[in-house]
Design a protein around this motif. Structure first.
Motif, PDB file in Angstrom:
ATOM      1  N   TYR A   1       0.836  -1.203   0.000  1.00  0.00           N
ATOM      2  CA  TYR A   1       0.000   0.000   0.000  1.00  0.00           C
ATOM      3  C   TYR A   1       0.876   1.260   0.000  1.00  0.00           C
ATOM      4  N   GLN A   2       1.911   1.271   0.825  1.00  0.00           N
ATOM      5  CA  GLN A   2       2.779   2.443   0.912  1.00  0.00           C
ATOM      6  C   GLN A   2       3.594   2.651  -0.367  1.00  0.00           C
ATOM      7  N   LEU A   3       4.056   1.549  -0.969  1.00  0.00           N
ATOM      8  CA  LEU A   3       4.880   1.662  -2.170  1.00  0.00           C
ATOM      9  C   LEU A   3       4.061   1.695  -3.457  1.00  0.00           C
ATOM     10  N   ASN A   4       2.760   1.428  -3.344  1.00  0.00           N
ATOM     11  CA  ASN A   4       1.851   1.435  -4.480  1.00  0.00           C
ATOM     12  C   ASN A   4       2.306   0.416  -5.538  1.00  0.00           C
ATOM     13  N   MET A   5       2.559  -0.795  -5.076  1.00  0.00           N
ATOM     14  CA  MET A   5       3.034  -1.855  -5.966  1.00  0.00           C
ATOM     15  C   MET A   5       2.137  -3.082  -5.815  1.00  0.00           C
ATOM     16  N   SER A   6       2.066  -3.860  -6.891  1.00  0.00           N
ATOM     17  CA  SER A   6       1.335  -5.129  -6.854  1.00  0.00           C
ATOM     18  C   SER A   6       1.914  -6.048  -7.928  1.00  0.00           C
ATOM     19  N   ARG A   7       1.563  -7.299  -7.822  1.00  0.00           N
ATOM     20  CA  ARG A   7       1.996  -8.261  -8.837  1.00  0.00           C
ATOM     21  C   ARG A   7       1.045  -8.184 -10.027  1.00  0.00           C
ATOM     22  N   PRO A   8       1.492  -8.630 -11.199  1.00  0.00           N
ATOM     23  CA  PRO A   8       0.636  -8.540 -12.388  1.00  0.00           C
ATOM     24  C   PRO A   8      -0.628  -9.404 -12.297  1.00  0.00           C
ATOM     25  N   ASP A   9      -0.618 -10.454 -11.527  1.00  0.00           N
ATOM     26  CA  ASP A   9      -1.776 -11.350 -11.473  1.00  0.00           C
ATOM     27  C   ASP A   9      -2.716 -11.029 -10.306  1.00  0.00           C
ATOM     28  N   GLU A  10      -2.533  -9.911  -9.628  1.00  0.00           N
ATOM     29  CA  GLU A  10      -3.361  -9.564  -8.474  1.00  0.00           C
ATOM     30  C   GLU A  10      -4.436  -8.547  -8.858  1.00  0.00           C
ATOM     31  N   ILE A  11      -5.536  -8.630  -8.132  1.00  0.00           N
ATOM     32  CA  ILE A  11      -6.591  -7.626  -8.237  1.00  0.00           C
ATOM     33  C   ILE A  11      -6.503  -6.781  -6.974  1.00  0.00           C
ATOM     34  N   VAL A  12      -6.399  -5.470  -7.132  1.00  0.00           N
ATOM     35  CA  VAL A  12      -6.191  -4.586  -5.991  1.00  0.00           C
ATOM     36  C   VAL A  12      -7.507  -3.885  -5.658  1.00  0.00           C
TER      37      VAL A  12
END
Length: 105
Positions: free
Chosen positions: A88-99
């Motif tokens: 949340y702090q870095l605003n990052m996620s994996r390509p296969d995730e739904i945020v």
């Protein structure tokens, strides 16, 4: 022997009622419009209610923050919580995730 006769003045009888009316008018006005009058009391009550609702919101926010801090404390370190906060702090996620963002504020 000297005797004096005083004429009774017409305005002499009106002094006490005039002072009484002025006294009651002054204090009557200030009991309604003064710094501690009825209108000021209504304004204080309105501000008190606003601040009470603001306090309730802040207490709820603090409860959420205390829960988050307890999950991140040394005694009960939860990897999922650390991962969630870091993403949340870095605003990052994996390509296969739904945020789905669920903000507290």
């Amino acid at each position: 022997m000297w005797t004096r006769h005083h004429k009774k003045k017409k305005y002499g009888r009106l002094i006490l009622p005039a002072v009484t009316v002025a006294f009651l008018s002054y204090f009557g006005y200030h009991s309604i419009h003064g710094d501690y009058g009825l209108r000021a009391g209504q304004e204080f009550e309105r501000i008190r209610q606003e601040r009470a609702s603001e306090l309730e919101a802040l207490v709820a926010q603090r409860t959420v923050l205390e829960k988050d801090v307890s999950l991140l404390s040394d005694g009960s370190l939860d990897e999922d919580i650390i991962d969630e906060k870091a993403r949340y702090q870095l605003n990052m996620s994996r390509p296969d995730e739904i945020v789905i963002f669920n903000t507290y504020f």
